[in-house]
Design a protein around this motif. Structure first.
Motif, PDB file in Angstrom:
ATOM      1  N   VAL A   1      16.820  -5.113 -10.361  1.00 24.39           N
ATOM      2  CA  VAL A   1      17.609  -4.880  -9.159  1.00 24.39           C
ATOM      3  C   VAL A   1      18.457  -6.118  -8.849  1.00 24.39           C
ATOM      4  CG1 VAL A   1      17.517  -4.291  -6.714  1.00 24.39           C
ATOM      5  CG2 VAL A   1      15.804  -3.344  -8.279  1.00 24.39           C
ATOM      6  N   ASP A   2      19.764  -5.923  -8.762  1.00 25.65           N
ATOM      7  CA  ASP A   2      20.681  -7.007  -8.430  1.00 25.65           C
ATOM      8  C   ASP A   2      20.531  -7.415  -6.965  1.00 25.65           C
ATOM      9  OD1 ASP A   2      21.912  -7.195 -10.973  1.00 25.65           O
ATOM     10  OD2 ASP A   2      23.296  -5.555 -10.481  1.00 25.65           O
ATOM     11  N   PRO A   3      20.916  -8.658  -6.631  1.00 28.14           N
ATOM     12  CA  PRO A   3      20.861  -9.107  -5.231  1.00 28.14           C
ATOM     13  C   PRO A   3      21.607  -8.149  -4.303  1.00 28.14           C
ATOM     14  CG  PRO A   3      21.354 -10.954  -6.675  1.00 28.14           C
ATOM     15  CD  PRO A   3      21.405  -9.712  -7.527  1.00 28.14           C
ATOM     16  N   GLY A   4      20.968  -7.852  -3.160  1.00 23.37           N
ATOM     17  CA  GLY A   4      21.585  -6.972  -2.175  1.00 23.37           C
ATOM     18  C   GLY A   4      21.436  -5.491  -2.472  1.00 23.37           C
ATOM     19  N   GLN A   5      20.787  -5.152  -3.571  1.00 21.93           N
ATOM     20  CA  GLN A   5      20.596  -3.757  -3.957  1.00 21.93           C
ATOM     21  C   GLN A   5      19.121  -3.387  -3.830  1.00 21.93           C
ATOM     22  OE1 GLN A   5      23.356  -1.797  -4.809  1.00 21.93           O
ATOM     23  NE2 GLN A   5      24.380  -3.647  -4.065  1.00 21.93           N
ATOM     24  N   SER A   6      18.806  -2.124  -4.120  1.00 26.44           N
ATOM     25  CA  SER A   6      17.415  -1.678  -4.085  1.00 26.44           C
ATOM     26  C   SER A   6      17.129  -0.762  -5.270  1.00 26.44           C
ATOM     27  CB  SER A   6      17.103  -0.956  -2.769  1.00 26.44           C
ATOM     28  OG  SER A   6      17.889   0.216  -2.656  1.00 26.44           O
ATOM     29  N   GLY A   7      15.864  -0.649  -5.596  1.00 23.12           N
ATOM     30  CA  GLY A   7      15.407   0.240  -6.660  1.00 23.12           C
ATOM     31  C   GLY A   7      14.220   1.025  -6.165  1.00 23.12           C
ATOM     32  N   GLU A   8      13.904   2.109  -6.862  1.00 20.74           N
ATOM     33  CA  GLU A   8      12.798   2.964  -6.435  1.00 20.74           C
ATOM     34  C   GLU A   8      11.712   3.016  -7.495  1.00 20.74           C
ATOM     35  OE1 GLU A   8      14.391   6.768  -5.305  1.00 20.74           O
ATOM     36  OE2 GLU A   8      14.916   6.011  -3.324  1.00 20.74           O
ATOM     37  N   LEU A   9      10.469   3.074  -7.015  1.00 22.00           N
ATOM     38  CA  LEU A   9       9.289   3.217  -7.856  1.00 22.00           C
ATOM     39  C   LEU A   9       8.565   4.479  -7.430  1.00 22.00           C
ATOM     40  CD1 LEU A   9       7.044   2.144  -9.813  1.00 22.00           C
ATOM     41  CD2 LEU A   9       6.094   0.959  -7.820  1.00 22.00           C
ATOM     42  N   GLN A  10       8.415   5.409  -8.360  1.00 16.59           N
ATOM     43  CA  GLN A  10       7.661   6.629  -8.093  1.00 16.59           C
ATOM     44  C   GLN A  10       6.186   6.329  -8.326  1.00 16.59           C
ATOM     45  OE1 GLN A  10       8.954   9.585  -6.890  1.00 16.59           O
ATOM     46  NE2 GLN A  10       6.830  10.196  -6.654  1.00 16.59           N
ATOM     47  N   VAL A  11       5.357   6.522  -7.309  1.00  9.42           N
ATOM     48  CA  VAL A  11       3.924   6.246  -7.401  1.00  9.42           C
ATOM     49  C   VAL A  11       3.239   7.481  -7.969  1.00  9.42           C
ATOM     50  CG1 VAL A  11       1.855   5.507  -6.158  1.00  9.42           C
ATOM     51  CG2 VAL A  11       4.114   4.698  -5.434  1.00  9.42           C
ATOM     52  N   ASP A  12       3.197   7.554  -9.300  1.00 11.59           N
ATOM     53  CA  ASP A  12       2.600   8.721  -9.957  1.00 11.59           C
ATOM     54  C   ASP A  12       1.403   8.296 -10.802  1.00 11.59           C
ATOM     55  OD1 ASP A  12       3.937   7.425 -11.964  1.00 11.59           O
ATOM     56  OD2 ASP A  12       5.194   9.115 -12.537  1.00 11.59           O
ATOM     57  N   PHE A  13       0.606   7.376 -10.238  1.00 14.92           N
ATOM     58  CA  PHE A  13      -0.607   6.944 -10.913  1.00 14.92           C
ATOM     59  C   PHE A  13      -1.792   7.034  -9.955  1.00 14.92           C
ATOM     60  CE2 PHE A  13       0.807   2.831  -9.214  1.00 14.92           C
ATOM     61  CZ  PHE A  13       2.163   2.888  -9.432  1.00 14.92           C
ATOM     62  N   ASP A  14      -2.985   6.917 -10.509  1.00 21.00           N
ATOM     63  CA  ASP A  14      -4.218   7.189  -9.776  1.00 21.00           C
ATOM     64  C   ASP A  14      -4.479   6.175  -8.665  1.00 21.00           C
ATOM     65  OD1 ASP A  14      -4.785   9.368 -11.417  1.00 21.00           O
ATOM     66  OD2 ASP A  14      -5.926   8.146 -12.845  1.00 21.00           O
ATOM     67  N   PRO A  15      -5.193   6.609  -7.623  1.00 19.61           N
ATOM     68  CA  PRO A  15      -5.594   5.674  -6.581  1.00 19.61           C
ATOM     69  C   PRO A  15      -6.368   4.491  -7.171  1.00 19.61           C
ATOM     70  CG  PRO A  15      -5.951   7.913  -5.858  1.00 19.61           C
ATOM     71  CD  PRO A  15      -5.589   7.988  -7.320  1.00 19.61           C
ATOM     72  N   GLY A  16      -6.157   3.336  -6.569  1.00 16.99           N
ATOM     73  CA  GLY A  16      -6.834   2.127  -7.019  1.00 16.99           C
ATOM     74  C   GLY A  16      -6.039   0.910  -6.634  1.00 16.99           C
TER      75      GLY A  16
ATOM     76  N   VAL B   1       0.855  -1.184   0.000  1.00 16.22           N
ATOM     77  CA  VAL B   1       0.000   0.000   0.000  1.00 16.22           C
ATOM     78  C   VAL B   1       0.890   1.234   0.000  1.00 16.22           C
ATOM     79  CG1 VAL B   1      -1.784   1.286   1.237  1.00 16.22           C
ATOM     80  CG2 VAL B   1      -1.802  -1.212   1.292  1.00 16.22           C
ATOM     81  N   ALA B   2       0.551   2.192  -0.860  1.00 17.90           N
ATOM     82  CA  ALA B   2       1.293   3.455  -0.922  1.00 17.90           C
ATOM     83  C   ALA B   2       0.316   4.570  -1.251  1.00 17.90           C
ATOM     84  CB  ALA B   2       2.388   3.381  -1.975  1.00 17.90           C
ATOM     85  N   ALA B   3       0.726   5.785  -0.987  1.00 17.01           N
ATOM     86  CA  ALA B   3      -0.072   6.948  -1.350  1.00 17.01           C
ATOM     87  C   ALA B   3       0.434   7.511  -2.666  1.00 17.01           C
ATOM     88  CB  ALA B   3       0.017   8.006  -0.251  1.00 17.01           C
ATOM     89  N   ALA B   4      -0.477   8.093  -3.423  1.00 14.94           N
ATOM     90  CA  ALA B   4      -0.073   8.763  -4.655  1.00 14.94           C
ATOM     91  C   ALA B   4       0.987   9.802  -4.309  1.00 14.94           C
ATOM     92  CB  ALA B   4      -1.276   9.409  -5.326  1.00 14.94           C
ATOM     93  N   GLY B   5       2.071   9.813  -5.072  1.00 10.12           N
ATOM     94  CA  GLY B   5       3.170  10.741  -4.830  1.00 10.12           C
ATOM     95  C   GLY B   5       4.314  10.148  -4.026  1.00 10.12           C
ATOM     96  N   ASP B   6       4.080   8.994  -3.405  1.00  7.54           N
ATOM     97  CA  ASP B   6       5.135   8.331  -2.634  1.00  7.54           C
ATOM     98  C   ASP B   6       6.219   7.760  -3.539  1.00  7.54           C
ATOM     99  OD1 ASP B   6       3.906   8.801  -0.209  1.00  7.54           O
ATOM    100  OD2 ASP B   6       3.297   6.706   0.127  1.00  7.54           O
ATOM    101  N   THR B   7       7.367   7.501  -2.960  1.00 10.76           N
ATOM    102  CA  THR B   7       8.419   6.723  -3.600  1.00 10.76           C
ATOM    103  C   THR B   7       8.565   5.440  -2.798  1.00 10.76           C
ATOM    104  OG1 THR B   7       9.587   8.705  -4.350  1.00 10.76           O
ATOM    105  CG2 THR B   7      10.847   6.647  -4.271  1.00 10.76           C
ATOM    106  N   VAL B   8       8.406   4.293  -3.471  1.00 13.54           N
ATOM    107  CA  VAL B   8       8.517   2.988  -2.827  1.00 13.54           C
ATOM    108  C   VAL B   8       9.891   2.421  -3.128  1.00 13.54           C
ATOM    109  CG1 VAL B   8       7.614   0.629  -2.799  1.00 13.54           C
ATOM    110  CG2 VAL B   8       6.044   2.572  -2.971  1.00 13.54           C
ATOM    111  N   THR B   9      10.570   1.946  -2.100  1.00 16.31           N
ATOM    112  CA  THR B   9      11.868   1.298  -2.258  1.00 16.31           C
ATOM    113  C   THR B   9      11.653  -0.208  -2.284  1.00 16.31           C
ATOM    114  OG1 THR B   9      12.985   3.100  -1.109  1.00 16.31           O
ATOM    115  CG2 THR B   9      14.172   1.005  -1.281  1.00 16.31           C
ATOM    116  N   ALA B  10      12.159  -0.860  -3.330  1.00 15.24           N
ATOM    117  CA  ALA B  10      12.092  -2.311  -3.455  1.00 15.24           C
ATOM    118  C   ALA B  10      13.487  -2.860  -3.206  1.00 15.24           C
ATOM    119  CB  ALA B  10      11.594  -2.702  -4.834  1.00 15.24           C
ATOM    120  N   VAL B  11      13.625  -3.669  -2.155  1.00 17.94           N
ATOM    121  CA  VAL B  11      14.917  -4.200  -1.728  1.00 17.94           C
ATOM    122  C   VAL B  11      15.011  -5.660  -2.161  1.00 17.94           C
ATOM    123  CG1 VAL B  11      16.415  -4.664   0.234  1.00 17.94           C
ATOM    124  CG2 VAL B  11      14.943  -2.640   0.250  1.00 17.94           C
ATOM    125  N   ASN B  12      16.071  -5.993  -2.904  1.00 18.54           N
ATOM    126  CA  ASN B  12      16.272  -7.363  -3.351  1.00 18.54           C
ATOM    127  C   ASN B  12      17.034  -8.133  -2.274  1.00 18.54           C
ATOM    128  OD1 ASN B  12      16.828  -9.779  -4.577  1.00 18.54           O
ATOM    129  ND2 ASN B  12      17.441  -8.876  -6.527  1.00 18.54           N
TER     130      ASN B  12
END
Length: 87
Positions: free
Chosen positions: A49-64, A15-26
């Motif tokens: 994302v390589d093992p032991g690293q993380s990537g970011e997802l910008q939540v810039d889409f509509d609620p749902g 769950v995230a709010a619109a405008g959040d940045t989600v970090t995905a950790v491998n």
């Protein structure tokens, strides 16, 4: 933050709010990504994302409620899927 390993997301129902940045950790031993889909349309994704690293997802889409998968071939079929809810 969402954890990724072989072959699941933690939590599986993110769950995230619109405008959040989600970090995905491998936390796994192979490359993963976090991709959010609305049907066949990709709304957003981390880079691969390589093992032991993380990537970011910008939540810039509509609620749902959307599908969350790893698009590395075979990973979603092995259970690497879940729900991504934008509030």
């Amino acid at each position: 933050e969402v954890g990724m390993d072989e072959y699941s997301f933690d939590p599986a129902d993110a769950v995230a709010a619109a405008g959040d940045t989600v970090t995905a950790v491998n936390d796994g031993q192979t490359v993963h990504n976090l991709t959010v889909l609305d049907g066949d349309e990709e709304l957003g994704a981390t880079e691969d994302v390589d093992p032991g690293q993380s990537g970011e997802l910008q939540v810039d889409f509509d609620p749902g409620e959307y599908e969350m998968i790893c698009t590395i071939p075979g990973h979603a079929d092995l259970g690497m899927d879940g729900t991504f809810t934008v509030e």
